[in-house]
Every structure is written in structure tokens, then in C-alpha cells.
Design a protein around this motif. Structure first.
Motif, mmCIF file in Angstrom:
data_model
loop_
_atom_site.group_PDB
_atom_site.id
_atom_site.type_symbol
_atom_site.label_atom_id
_atom_site.label_comp_id
_atom_site.label_asym_id
_atom_site.label_seq_id
_atom_site.Cartn_x
_atom_site.Cartn_y
_atom_site.Cartn_z
ATOM 1 N N UNK A 8 13.004 2.554 6.586
ATOM 2 C CA UNK A 8 13.174 3.159 5.270
ATOM 3 C C UNK A 8 12.545 2.286 4.187
ATOM 4 N N UNK A 9 12.727 0.971 4.298
ATOM 5 C CA UNK A 9 12.140 0.067 3.309
ATOM 6 C C UNK A 9 10.619 0.137 3.358
ATOM 7 N N UNK A 10 10.061 0.129 4.570
ATOM 8 C CA UNK A 10 8.604 0.209 4.707
ATOM 9 C C UNK A 10 8.068 1.511 4.122
ATOM 10 N N UNK A 11 8.833 2.584 4.299
ATOM 11 C CA UNK A 11 8.390 3.870 3.749
ATOM 12 C C UNK A 11 8.385 3.848 2.223
ATOM 13 N N UNK A 12 9.392 3.194 1.628
ATOM 14 C CA UNK A 12 9.447 3.086 0.163
ATOM 15 C C UNK A 12 8.259 2.289 -0.359
ATOM 16 N N UNK A 13 7.983 1.154 0.289
ATOM 17 C CA UNK A 13 6.850 0.334 -0.152
ATOM 18 C C UNK A 13 5.524 1.083 0.017
ATOM 19 N N UNK A 14 5.419 1.861 1.082
ATOM 20 C CA UNK A 14 4.192 2.625 1.303
ATOM 21 C C UNK A 14 4.005 3.669 0.202
ATOM 22 N N UNK A 15 5.095 4.310 -0.226
ATOM 23 C CA UNK A 15 4.998 5.279 -1.317
ATOM 24 C C UNK A 15 4.580 4.613 -2.624
ATOM 25 N N UNK A 16 5.100 3.406 -2.863
ATOM 26 C CA UNK A 16 4.721 2.676 -4.079
ATOM 27 C C UNK A 16 3.247 2.318 -4.040
ATOM 28 N N UNK A 17 2.783 1.789 -2.892
ATOM 29 C CA UNK A 17 1.364 1.436 -2.776
ATOM 30 C C UNK A 17 0.475 2.655 -2.951
ATOM 31 N N UNK A 18 0.924 3.777 -2.391
ATOM 32 C CA UNK A 18 0.129 5.002 -2.513
ATOM 33 C C UNK A 18 0.032 5.445 -3.967
ATOM 34 N N UNK A 19 1.140 5.352 -4.706
ATOM 35 C CA UNK A 19 1.134 5.749 -6.117
ATOM 36 C C UNK A 19 0.220 4.835 -6.940
ATOM 37 N N UNK A 20 0.172 3.562 -6.571
ATOM 38 C CA UNK A 20 -0.681 2.606 -7.285
ATOM 39 C C UNK A 20 -2.113 2.579 -6.755
ATOM 40 N N UNK A 21 -2.357 3.397 -5.717
ATOM 41 C CA UNK A 21 -3.678 3.448 -5.065
ATOM 42 C C UNK A 21 -4.090 2.056 -4.557
ATOM 43 N N UNK A 22 -3.134 1.422 -3.885
ATOM 44 C CA UNK A 22 -3.385 0.097 -3.331
ATOM 45 C C UNK A 22 -3.104 0.096 -1.843
#
Length: 218
Positions: A8-22
Motif C-alpha cells: 500500500x505504501x509503495x502504491x501511494x508513492x507511485x501515485x505521487x511520483x506519477x502526479x509529479x511526472x517523476x
């Protein structure tokens, strides 16, 4: 952290990176961030007296908390029994597991798990005290249920004098060095719960205990 929690934590971080296009951090960038955390610059901090115990006690009592001393930890059951009698409280407590092995009197009913709505008293162990702010620091976990800090009207806390740190930054530094890493939640308590939102009149127990009583020992 169990597998589902990590996923779940990895999924949250992945969503953040995706939103920041990183993309995910490479090893060089990750190492640079770890180094920055490990060797953070020391900011200006208020000067404190050398007697950290007195500093913490004065600040804690100034906000309505109470403090007493234990010569030995095995005096705790008698102190708790006296507290219950003096405050006309029932002989039932939510007790932190590390304290369950003490010689508790038969008339005090104990259970070592999370505090519930029917519990008026919790007895816990504090991870450390912070002299700068006169605060108590609790880490969530099986030995320290978070509900102890918020549900009962009375919270009795055991604090070792040797676990008092000077500044707030010192507390975070020690937490990062704990076995198992940072806890899921950290609660910093600076006295009984109070609010002035209702007609600008101070009300105790709005978001937590009406009384926080610290028992200090060596």
C-alpha cells in the motif's frame, strides 16, 4: 511492516511520483537524501538549564499535568492503587504490557491491550521526555496502544529520568536509531487535553485525558 502494508505504501508513492511526472529515485539520489537526513544541519535551539528533569517537570505542570516520583518501579502498583482511591475511580485499568509483570493487587482489574470507551484509567510507559517543551513522547505498538493517549479520562505515565532528552530534534534523532525503525505513529503529549473553542471557556478532556499524571523513576 507486513507485506500488504508495504504494498500500500509503495502504491501511494507511485501515485505521487506519477502526479509529479517523476520516475523512481536512482541509487545516487537516494543515497544523497539518506546522507542529508543522517547529517542534517544543526539549527539554532533554545538554551536550557542542565537539570533536564526540573525543566520538563516545570513546563509539564504549567499546563496542568501532575508529576510524582517512584523510588523503584515495583512501587508502581501501590501508587496506582492510591491514585484510584484518591480520585474515587473504579479498580479497573488498561495496562501497558511491559508493566503487567509487576505485583499488582488483586482488587485492580487489568487488561493489557488497547483502551476502550469504558476505560477511565490507562497506565503506560513513555518512550522519552522532551525537556524543551515539557512533553512526553509515545510510539504506537503492541506495548503502547495509541488509544491509551486519547480515550481514558486519566492517563498515568511511567517515565525514566534517563530517557529525557534536551530538545525536540534530539527525540527525532533517537527515534531514527531505534531497532525496527520509525513507528507507525508518534504522539507527543504536553499535558491534559483542553480546548477553548466553546464560548472561550477552557474545557478539559475535549480530545483526550482530563488528567495526565507522570511517575518518574530511575
Amino acid at each position: 511492516m507486513n507485506g500488504s502494508g508495504r504494498d500500500a505504501r509503495d502504491a501511494i508513492f507511485e501515485n505521487i511520483r506519477s502526479s509529479l511526472r517523476r520516475d523512481a529515485l536512482d541509487t545516487v539520489a537516494a543515497a544523497a537524501l539518506d546522507l542529508r537526513i543522517a547529517h542534517a544541519p544543526r539549527h539554532t535551539r533554545p538554551a536550557l538549564r542542565d537539570d533536564l528533569v526540573t525543566q520538563l517537570v516545570e513546563k509539564f505542570q504549567a499546563r496542568g499535568g501532575s508529576v510524582a516520583s517512584l523510588a523503584r518501579l515495583d512501587e508502581l502498583p501501590a501508587m496506582v492503587s492510591s491514585y484510584l482511591a484518591e480520585n474515587d475511580l473504579p479498580g479497573r485499568i488498561a495496562l501497558a504490557e511491559p508493566l503487567s509483570g509487576l505485583a499488582w493487587p488483586a482488587h485492580i482489574e487489568r487488561r493489557s491491550d488497547a483502551a476502550g470507551r469504558g476505560d477511565l484509567v490507562a497506565v503506560s510507559v513513555c518512550i522519552m521526555g522532551i525537556a524543551e517543551t515539557g512533553s512526553l513522547l509515545f510510539c504506537s505498538g503492541p506495548d503502547s496502544p495509541t488509544t491509551h493517549n486519547f480515550v481514558p479520562d486519566h492517563h498515568i505515565v511511567v517515565l525514566r529520568r534517563g530517557d529525557i532528552v534536551r530538545h525536540l530534534e534530539d527525540a527525532w534523532a533517537q527515534l531514527r536509531q531505534r531497532d525496527g525503525g520509525m513507528p507507525r505513529a508518534v504522539n507527543i503529549v504536553s499535558g491534559p487535553s483542553r480546548t477553548g473553542d466553546i464560548e472561550q471557556t477552557i474545557q478539559l478532556g475535549a480530545h483526550g485525558p482530563r488528567r495526565v499524571h507522570v511517575l518518574m523513576c530511575d
